[in-house]
Design an enzyme around this catalytic site. Structure first.
Site, PDB file in Angstrom:
ATOM      1  N   GLU A  91      41.652  13.279  73.900  1.00  0.00           N
ATOM      2  CA  GLU A  91      43.088  12.979  73.847  1.00  0.00           C
ATOM      3  C   GLU A  91      43.900  14.079  73.175  1.00  0.00           C
ATOM      4  O   GLU A  91      45.038  14.376  73.592  1.00  0.00           O
ATOM      5  CB  GLU A  91      43.314  11.643  73.137  1.00  0.00           C
ATOM      6  CG  GLU A  91      42.925  10.424  73.953  1.00  0.00           C
ATOM      7  CD  GLU A  91      41.430  10.216  74.063  1.00  0.00           C
ATOM      8  OE1 GLU A  91      40.974   9.514  74.989  1.00  0.00           O
ATOM      9  OE2 GLU A  91      40.700  10.789  73.201  1.00  0.00           O
TER      10      GLU A  91
ATOM     11  N   HIS B 110      40.104  -1.209  71.969  1.00  0.00           N
ATOM     12  CA  HIS B 110      40.711  -1.337  73.293  1.00  0.00           C
ATOM     13  C   HIS B 110      41.875  -2.336  73.313  1.00  0.00           C
ATOM     14  O   HIS B 110      42.436  -2.590  74.380  1.00  0.00           O
ATOM     15  CB  HIS B 110      39.666  -1.778  74.322  1.00  0.00           C
ATOM     16  CG  HIS B 110      38.644  -0.730  74.636  1.00  0.00           C
ATOM     17  ND1 HIS B 110      37.744  -0.283  73.718  1.00  0.00           N
ATOM     18  CD2 HIS B 110      38.392  -0.051  75.785  1.00  0.00           C
ATOM     19  CE1 HIS B 110      36.951   0.632  74.279  1.00  0.00           C
ATOM     20  NE2 HIS B 110      37.344   0.789  75.531  1.00  0.00           N
TER      21      HIS B 110
END
Length: 327
Positions: A59, A128
């Site tokens: 990321e 998540h």
């Protein structure tokens, strides 16, 4: 036409790619796979792998590369696969992307859109199902938005990409499969509402509920139940988390005299605290009871089997309605 939230996002990204050759999508598995939620399905096939780019699983690399691309005149749109994966890119976002405009005294812009599926409700594993929006709303130099329905998903992603400001778009992942009628042609002709403007999505007289993202539908359900019990509840979809449209909230609170703020993130130091403080300052003499907040508990996100107890539901919102009306 009737479409899902995910389908509306796909159409919005497709239209952005068609309208501006400088728009580039990038993220993990967004190309051939179409993303873990299939938001970018078929876009690489139609626009090529130079404009819809499968990136490494990094990321910080995704956002860092996007920052360089933006400085060279492109308009990158990054997908962060899940909310809990954004933290490795936090330094790039808050130290570079958010500050370049001020650092250069307005000479340089960073037109980057960062899409982040966020929140719970889908039974995911650790990392998540998180709600990190307040970290970014606290950061000067970033716009932070969260659509709650398919029409806004289409409209707001296009508006975000067109801006020269960096925009963090939090997409409520449990709403990806919600369906609604979306008039794409009308939205293309006249969007009718600015990216930073809140929307009153249910009118009422007795109390105001402010929500955003995944909790808007929950708040509307609570308002319907309250109506069956004789209470008229106004529901405001915040849409923009930074800046916040306090004028719309204030107008409603001056009418109803009561406010409840709902979000999935923990209540402590959450966005609801800022809204409560501002409304108390601006509407003190119109409030009939204290501003109340309904949110997640102040704990790490619980295991999937327990998340239904953690997330605000209509019962918890209605309990707050009862409290504010009894004051």
């Amino acid at each position: 036409m009737k479409t899902t939230f995910a389908g509306a996002l796909n159409q919005g990204l497709r239209r952005a790619l068609e309208d501006d050759p400088k728009v580039v999508l990038m993220g993990e598995d967004i190309g051939r796979l179409g993303g873990v939620f299939r938001i970018t399905d078929t876009l690489q096939k139609d626009f090529g792998n130079n404009r819809v780019i499968d990136t490494p699983l990094a990321e910080s690399g995704i956002v860092g590369t996007a920052f360089g691309m933006a400085l060279r005149g492109l308009r990158p749109v990054c997908e962060i696969q899940f909310d809990g994966f954004v933290y490795p890119a936090f330094d790039q976002i808050v130290s570079q992307v958010a500050k370049i405009h001020a650092r250069t005294r307005g000479k340089v812009t960073a037109p980057i859109t960062i899409r982040i599926p966020f929140g719970g409700g889908i039974g995911s594993v650790e990392h998540h199902s998180e709600s990190p929006e307040v970290y970014f709303a606290h950061t000067a130099g970033l716009r932070v938005v969260s659509p709650s329905n398919p029409a806004d998903a289409y409209l707001m992603i296009r508006q975000a990409i067109a801006l020269d400001d960096p925009v963090i778009c939090f997409e409520p992942k449990r709403r990806y499969w919600d369906k609604a009628d979306v008039d794409f042609e009308r939205l293309d002709r006249d969007d009718g509402i600015a990216l930073d403007q809140a929307r009153v999505c249910a009118a009422g007289e007795d109390a105001t509920i402010v929500a955003y993202g995944g909790t808007v539908a929950t708040a509307l359900t609570a308002a319907d139940i309250a109506a069956s019990e004789g209470h008229s509840i106004e529901v405001i979809d915040l849409r923009s988390l930074s800046p916040i449209d306090f004028d719309t909230i204030e107008t409603s609170v001056r009418k109803t005299g009561r406010l409840i703020v709902v979000h999935e993130a923990p209540v402590f130091a959450g966005l609801g605290a800022e809204i409560a403080a501002r409304v108390t300052e601006r509407c003190f003499y119109h409030l009939e009871s204290p501003v109340l907040r309904v949110g997640g508990f102040d704990i790490p996100y619980p295991p999937a089997k327990l998340e239904r107890h953690h997330l605000p539901d209509p019962d918890r919102i209605l309990a707050a309605v009862d409290r504010t009306l009894a004051a």
